[in-house]
Design a protein around this motif. Structure first.
Motif, PDB file in Angstrom:
ATOM      1  N   UNK A 100       0.523  -1.310  -0.074  1.00 23.25           N
ATOM      2  CA  UNK A 100       0.437  -0.648  -0.001  1.00 23.25           C
ATOM      3  C   UNK A 100       0.665   1.310  -0.277  1.00 23.25           C
ATOM      4  N   UNK A 101       2.180   1.420   1.247  1.00 23.69           N
ATOM      5  CA  UNK A 101       2.599   2.541   0.651  1.00 23.69           C
ATOM      6  C   UNK A 101       3.707   2.769  -0.548  1.00 23.69           C
ATOM      7  N   UNK A 102       3.843   1.094  -1.354  1.00 23.31           N
ATOM      8  CA  UNK A 102       5.275   1.802  -2.297  1.00 23.31           C
ATOM      9  C   UNK A 102       3.882   2.040  -3.418  1.00 23.31           C
ATOM     10  N   UNK A 103       2.234   1.311  -3.742  1.00 20.65           N
ATOM     11  CA  UNK A 103       1.091   2.302  -4.051  1.00 20.65           C
ATOM     12  C   UNK A 103       1.130   3.849  -4.207  1.00 20.65           C
ATOM     13  N   UNK A 104       1.136   3.987  -2.720  1.00 17.72           N
ATOM     14  CA  UNK A 104       0.915   5.523  -2.091  1.00 17.72           C
ATOM     15  C   UNK A 104       2.381   6.159  -3.038  1.00 17.72           C
ATOM     16  N   UNK A 105       3.420   6.010  -2.794  1.00 19.21           N
ATOM     17  CA  UNK A 105       4.420   6.948  -3.704  1.00 19.21           C
ATOM     18  C   UNK A 105       4.393   7.422  -4.702  1.00 19.21           C
ATOM     19  N   UNK A 106       4.017   5.899  -5.640  1.00 18.40           N
ATOM     20  CA  UNK A 106       4.175   6.344  -6.712  1.00 18.40           C
ATOM     21  C   UNK A 106       2.606   7.374  -7.082  1.00 18.40           C
ATOM     22  N   UNK A 107       2.104   7.779  -6.058  1.00 18.37           N
ATOM     23  CA  UNK A 107       0.820   8.568  -6.193  1.00 18.37           C
ATOM     24  C   UNK A 107       1.356  10.152  -5.915  1.00 18.37           C
ATOM     25  N   UNK A 108       2.543  10.160  -5.063  1.00 15.72           N
ATOM     26  CA  UNK A 108       3.143  11.063  -4.499  1.00 15.72           C
ATOM     27  C   UNK A 108       3.823  11.646  -5.523  1.00 15.72           C
ATOM     28  N   UNK A 109       5.125  10.945  -6.281  1.00 20.05           N
ATOM     29  CA  UNK A 109       6.183  10.944  -6.938  1.00 20.05           C
ATOM     30  C   UNK A 109       5.835  11.839  -8.254  1.00 20.05           C
ATOM     31  N   UNK A 110       5.126  11.902  -9.006  1.00 13.28           N
ATOM     32  CA  UNK A 110       4.341  13.334  -9.296  1.00 13.28           C
ATOM     33  C   UNK A 110       4.450  14.351  -9.016  1.00 13.28           C
ATOM     34  N   UNK A 111       4.692  14.265  -7.904  1.00 14.34           N
ATOM     35  CA  UNK A 111       3.818  16.180  -7.677  1.00 14.34           C
ATOM     36  C   UNK A 111       5.460  16.634  -6.500  1.00 14.34           C
ATOM     37  N   UNK A 112       5.940  15.682  -5.585  1.00 13.43           N
ATOM     38  CA  UNK A 112       7.285  16.033  -5.615  1.00 13.43           C
ATOM     39  C   UNK A 112       8.359  14.230  -5.857  1.00 13.43           C
ATOM     40  N   UNK A 113       8.742  14.616  -7.078  1.00 10.93           N
ATOM     41  CA  UNK A 113       9.468  13.848  -7.351  1.00 10.93           C
ATOM     42  C   UNK A 113      10.681  13.728  -6.411  1.00 10.93           C
ATOM     43  N   UNK A 114      11.847  14.682  -6.086  1.00  7.98           N
ATOM     44  CA  UNK A 114      12.787  14.180  -4.953  1.00  7.98           C
ATOM     45  C   UNK A 114      12.600  13.242  -4.154  1.00  7.98           C
ATOM     46  N   UNK A 115      11.364  13.730  -3.650  1.00  6.32           N
ATOM     47  CA  UNK A 115      10.607  13.512  -2.647  1.00  6.32           C
ATOM     48  C   UNK A 115      10.853  11.301  -2.271  1.00  6.32           C
ATOM     49  N   UNK A 116       9.986  11.546  -3.916  1.00  6.33           N
ATOM     50  CA  UNK A 116       8.825  10.062  -4.032  1.00  6.33           C
ATOM     51  C   UNK A 116      10.433   9.481  -4.695  1.00  6.33           C
ATOM     52  N   UNK A 117      12.165   9.785  -5.031  1.00  9.12           N
ATOM     53  CA  UNK A 117      12.712   8.938  -5.929  1.00  9.12           C
ATOM     54  C   UNK A 117      13.840   8.813  -4.478  1.00  9.12           C
ATOM     55  N   UNK A 118      13.932   9.964  -3.528  1.00 11.15           N
ATOM     56  CA  UNK A 118      15.114   9.310  -2.684  1.00 11.15           C
ATOM     57  C   UNK A 118      14.366   8.198  -1.486  1.00 11.15           C
ATOM     58  N   UNK A 119      12.733   8.027  -1.460  1.00  8.54           N
ATOM     59  CA  UNK A 119      11.925   7.260  -0.297  1.00  8.54           C
ATOM     60  C   UNK A 119      11.871   5.734  -1.363  1.00  8.54           C
ATOM     61  N   UNK A 120      12.252   6.192  -2.229  1.00 12.87           N
ATOM     62  CA  UNK A 120      11.944   4.365  -3.203  1.00 12.87           C
ATOM     63  C   UNK A 120      13.187   3.609  -3.553  1.00 12.87           C
ATOM     64  N   UNK A 121      15.018   5.253  -3.609  1.00 12.86           N
ATOM     65  CA  UNK A 121      15.391   3.925  -3.302  1.00 12.86           C
ATOM     66  C   UNK A 121      15.827   2.613  -2.009  1.00 12.86           C
ATOM     67  N   UNK A 122      15.461   4.080  -0.535  1.00 12.17           N
ATOM     68  CA  UNK A 122      15.363   3.743   0.618  1.00 12.17           C
ATOM     69  C   UNK A 122      14.497   2.348   0.784  1.00 12.17           C
ATOM     70  N   UNK A 123      13.551   2.182  -0.471  1.00 14.69           N
ATOM     71  CA  UNK A 123      12.840   0.779  -0.266  1.00 14.69           C
ATOM     72  C   UNK A 123      13.195  -0.096  -0.599  1.00 14.69           C
ATOM     73  N   UNK A 124      14.663   0.202  -1.433  1.00 13.35           N
ATOM     74  CA  UNK A 124      15.423  -1.202  -2.026  1.00 13.35           C
ATOM     75  C   UNK A 124      14.693  -1.507  -3.312  1.00 13.35           C
ATOM     76  N   UNK A 125      14.635  -0.394  -4.117  1.00 16.42           N
ATOM     77  CA  UNK A 125      14.875  -0.352  -5.325  1.00 16.42           C
ATOM     78  C   UNK A 125      16.142   0.242  -6.537  1.00 16.42           C
ATOM     79  N   UNK A 126      16.744  -0.248  -7.629  1.00 17.30           N
ATOM     80  CA  UNK A 126      17.406   0.690  -7.817  1.00 17.30           C
ATOM     81  C   UNK A 126      17.342   1.449  -9.137  1.00 17.30           C
ATOM     82  N   UNK A 127      15.657   1.202  -9.461  1.00 17.88           N
ATOM     83  CA  UNK A 127      15.589   1.993 -10.600  1.00 17.88           C
ATOM     84  C   UNK A 127      14.930   3.670 -10.480  1.00 17.88           C
TER      85      UNK A 127
END
Length: 207
Positions: A100-127
């Motif tokens: 659920x948190x991953x899905x929400x992060x995908x929604x937030x990211x277009x609005x706050x891309x830098x925050x979205x990318x940083x948390x995305x990496x913290x969640x273990x994603x390399x892309x």
């Protein structure tokens, strides 16, 4: 400022520039960050594989549907409002479902891309999260098992009871008239008619 400009209102509307409103949007981003990240800078220990409750699952799918629709129609302000609702509800939970948190992060990211990318990496994603597929909502998860129905006597609110939103008017009437609070209010009065609005209210006319 990016998020504030989106939150100001519809793109085609004239909006006053008021920098005093910027801190409110910043506080929202801080709350999003704290939802994902602990004080020591690591991924929140609250994010686990625990199943979602029905209520939180409904909020998630309402948010996916609302944000997706609003992005397509360029109504960014109402999309952000719905994400604020998500944060409010999920902040109350003791544990947060990872998917659920991953899905929400995908929604937030277009609005706050830098925050979205940083948390995305913290969640273990390399892309980049920009390449992640947009989440889909499920209409079945939007349905309410029960809703609160207002019971009125001669147009005046007297009680609130819960029942299925799918009941027919005659079924709503039967449930309402059997409720102890309604029976106490009714007393020895004679029922003239009962008006039922499915999913909303029951109005009892008596004398």
């Amino acid at each position: 400022l990016r998020l504030y400009e989106m939150f100001m209102g519809p793109l085609d509307a004239t909006k006053p520039w008021n920098t005093e409103s910027v801190p409110g949007v910043y506080r929202f981003l801080q709350r999003v960050w704290r939802l994902f990240v602990d004080e020591d800078g690591s991924l929140s220990a609250k994010i686990t594989d625990t199943p979602l409750s029905k209520d939180l699952r409904r909020v998630l799918h309402q948010t996916i549907k609302k944000v997706g629709s609003d992005v397509n129609s360029l109504n960014f302000n109402t999309a952000i409002s719905q994400m604020m609702i998500f944060v409010n509800e999920f902040s109350k939970a003791a544990e947060l479902n990872r998917d659920a948190m991953v899905d929400f992060l995908k929604l937030v990211s277009p609005f706050a891309p830098h925050l979205g990318e940083e948390i995305w990496q913290m969640m273990g994603h390399s892309d980049s999260i920009a390449y992640a597929p947009w989440p889909d909502h499920n209409e079945d998860f939007l349905k309410l098992d029960e809703v609160e129905i207002l019971v009125q006597f001669k147009g005046k609110p007297k009680a609130r009871i819960t029942m299925s939103p799918n009941l027919k008017p005659d079924e709503m009437e039967a449930v309402a008239l059997a409720h102890p609070d309604v029976q106490a209010e009714l007393g020895d009065q004679q029922i003239i008619k009962v008006i039922c609005v499915p999913g909303r209210l029951v109005n009892i006319v008596c004398r």
